[in-house]
Design an enzyme around this catalytic site. Structure first.
Site, PDB file in Angstrom:
ATOM      1  N   HIS A   1      23.203 -12.721 -44.371  1.00 25.35           N
ATOM      2  CA  HIS A   1      23.559 -11.261 -45.536  1.00 25.35           C
ATOM      3  C   HIS A   1      24.290 -10.561 -43.912  1.00 25.35           C
ATOM      4  O   HIS A   1      24.891  -9.660 -44.279  1.00 25.35           O
ATOM      5  CB  HIS A   1      21.808 -10.804 -45.553  1.00 25.35           C
ATOM      6  CG  HIS A   1      20.662 -11.821 -45.402  1.00 25.35           C
ATOM      7  ND1 HIS A   1      21.427 -11.673 -46.848  1.00 25.35           N
ATOM      8  CD2 HIS A   1      19.903 -12.075 -46.243  1.00 25.35           C
ATOM      9  CE1 HIS A   1      20.423 -12.632 -48.047  1.00 25.35           C
ATOM     10  NE2 HIS A   1      18.988 -12.502 -47.105  1.00 25.35           N
TER      11      HIS A   1
ATOM     12  N   ASP B   1      26.775 -14.001 -53.915  1.00 23.52           N
ATOM     13  CA  ASP B   1      25.666 -14.797 -53.699  1.00 23.52           C
ATOM     14  C   ASP B   1      25.776 -15.793 -52.818  1.00 23.52           C
ATOM     15  O   ASP B   1      27.115 -15.758 -53.107  1.00 23.52           O
ATOM     16  CB  ASP B   1      25.093 -15.564 -55.689  1.00 23.52           C
ATOM     17  CG  ASP B   1      24.248 -16.403 -55.688  1.00 23.52           C
ATOM     18  OD1 ASP B   1      22.845 -16.147 -54.577  1.00 23.52           O
ATOM     19  OD2 ASP B   1      23.363 -17.213 -55.959  1.00 23.52           O
TER      20      ASP B   1
ATOM     21  N   LEU C   1      38.427   4.961 -55.215  1.00 21.70           N
ATOM     22  CA  LEU C   1      37.726   4.749 -55.536  1.00 21.70           C
ATOM     23  C   LEU C   1      36.182   4.682 -55.506  1.00 21.70           C
ATOM     24  O   LEU C   1      35.866   5.800 -54.829  1.00 21.70           O
ATOM     25  CB  LEU C   1      37.322   2.970 -55.009  1.00 21.70           C
ATOM     26  CG  LEU C   1      36.334   2.026 -54.603  1.00 21.70           C
ATOM     27  CD1 LEU C   1      36.597   1.098 -55.778  1.00 21.70           C
ATOM     28  CD2 LEU C   1      36.013   0.958 -54.055  1.00 21.70           C
TER      29      LEU C   1
END
Ligand code: FPP
Length: 258
Positions: free
Chosen positions: A39, A22, A133
């Site tokens: 962004h 955020d 991962l």
């Protein structure tokens, strides 16, 4: 990038970390830039954090990229976010595969713009064999929706599950958490302290870490610090603390029995 010896001393096997990324918009506004610039930098942060998570051996990383409530944003911003997600995947897929990272998108797929969906599914296919991962990106994601859907699927699979909460519960957990398992550490950047409909079921016993840092400025050291803090927490899962080991002294001359 951190140096190799620091990474060796900082291995985090088994950990499932989830991040609510955020603060892109606020970070951009503070720089006098449009929200979409936040962004764009946010994508670069995601790239660095994924790489670092892989380097330090985190088992599963779940990133919240686009919530089902984010459709309420201006259309131009939504379009830009999907454009950036697609660009990220197109740029990174080969590298993810090379490193053995397995990519998976979680969330609804029926409303995602077609080009972005195709790219997501291609990245999933290309990286499916990865054993390092496990990177999950939540896109058009709502945890309440995911829980409701998992419960419906469980009920459709088994009539018995309708009357057996224990069975329904384990089927829902399996559907939602899969091989990532439940979340160990949930990090939220950007200063807010809420869950925003993210992994509500899987975070039942997650440790929570909130930071004032905006996502574009979050870095590898911030992730390491959050994990180090997590390692100091005592996780009791509803139990009681382990009693300290008692030093029992043998009475003099008594034989020691097994
Ligand atoms: C949160 O900041 C960001 C989003 C909801 C947009 C999507 C995230 C990215 C583009 C990061 C990249 C992710 C990947 C996996 C490539 P916000 O706009 O809610 O910030 P604000 O709270 O300051 O308005």
């Amino acid at each position: 990038m951190a140096n190799d010896s620091a990474i060796q001393g900082n291995r985090q096997p088994g950990l499932h970390v989830a991040i609510i990324m955020d603060g892109n918009g606020r970070w951009a506004a503070r720089q006098g830039l449009p929200r979409v610039a936040g962004h764009r930098v946010g994508v670069l942060t995601a790239r660095r954090i994924v790489e670092h998570a892989d380097e330090i051996g985190i088992r599963c990383l779940t990133l919240y990229a686009f919530s089902s409530d984010n459709w309420r944003r201006p259309a131009a911003e939504v379009t830009r976010v999907f454009w950036l997600l697609r660009a990220f995947l197109r740029m990174e897929t080969a590298r993810l595969r090379e490193r053995g990272v397995r990519f998976e998108a979680i969330g609804r797929r029926d409303r995602i713009p077609e080009a972005a969906l195709r790219t997501m599914e291609r990245t999933e296919e290309v990286t499916a064999g990865g054993s390092g991962l496990h990177l999950r990106v939540a896109i058009d994601y709502s945890s309440r929706d995911a829980i409701a859907r998992a419960a419906c699927e469980a009920a459709a699979l088994s009539d018995e599950a309708l009357f057996r909460p224990d069975m329904l519960r384990s089927m829902v957990t399996q559907a939602l958490a899969g091989d990532c398992g439940e979340v160990d550490l949930l990090i939220r950047t950007g200063g807010e302290k809420r869950l925003s409909d993210f992994l509500l079921w899987e975070c039942a016993y997650a440790e929570l870490a909130f930071t004032e840092r905006m996502w574009p400025e979050f870095d590898e050291a911030d992730l390491d610090a959050a994990i180090a803090e997590f390692r100091h927490r005592e996780r009791r899962f509803g139990g009681v603390p382990e009693p300290p080991m008692k030093q029992v002294s043998e009475p003099a001359g008594q034989p020691v029995s097994a």
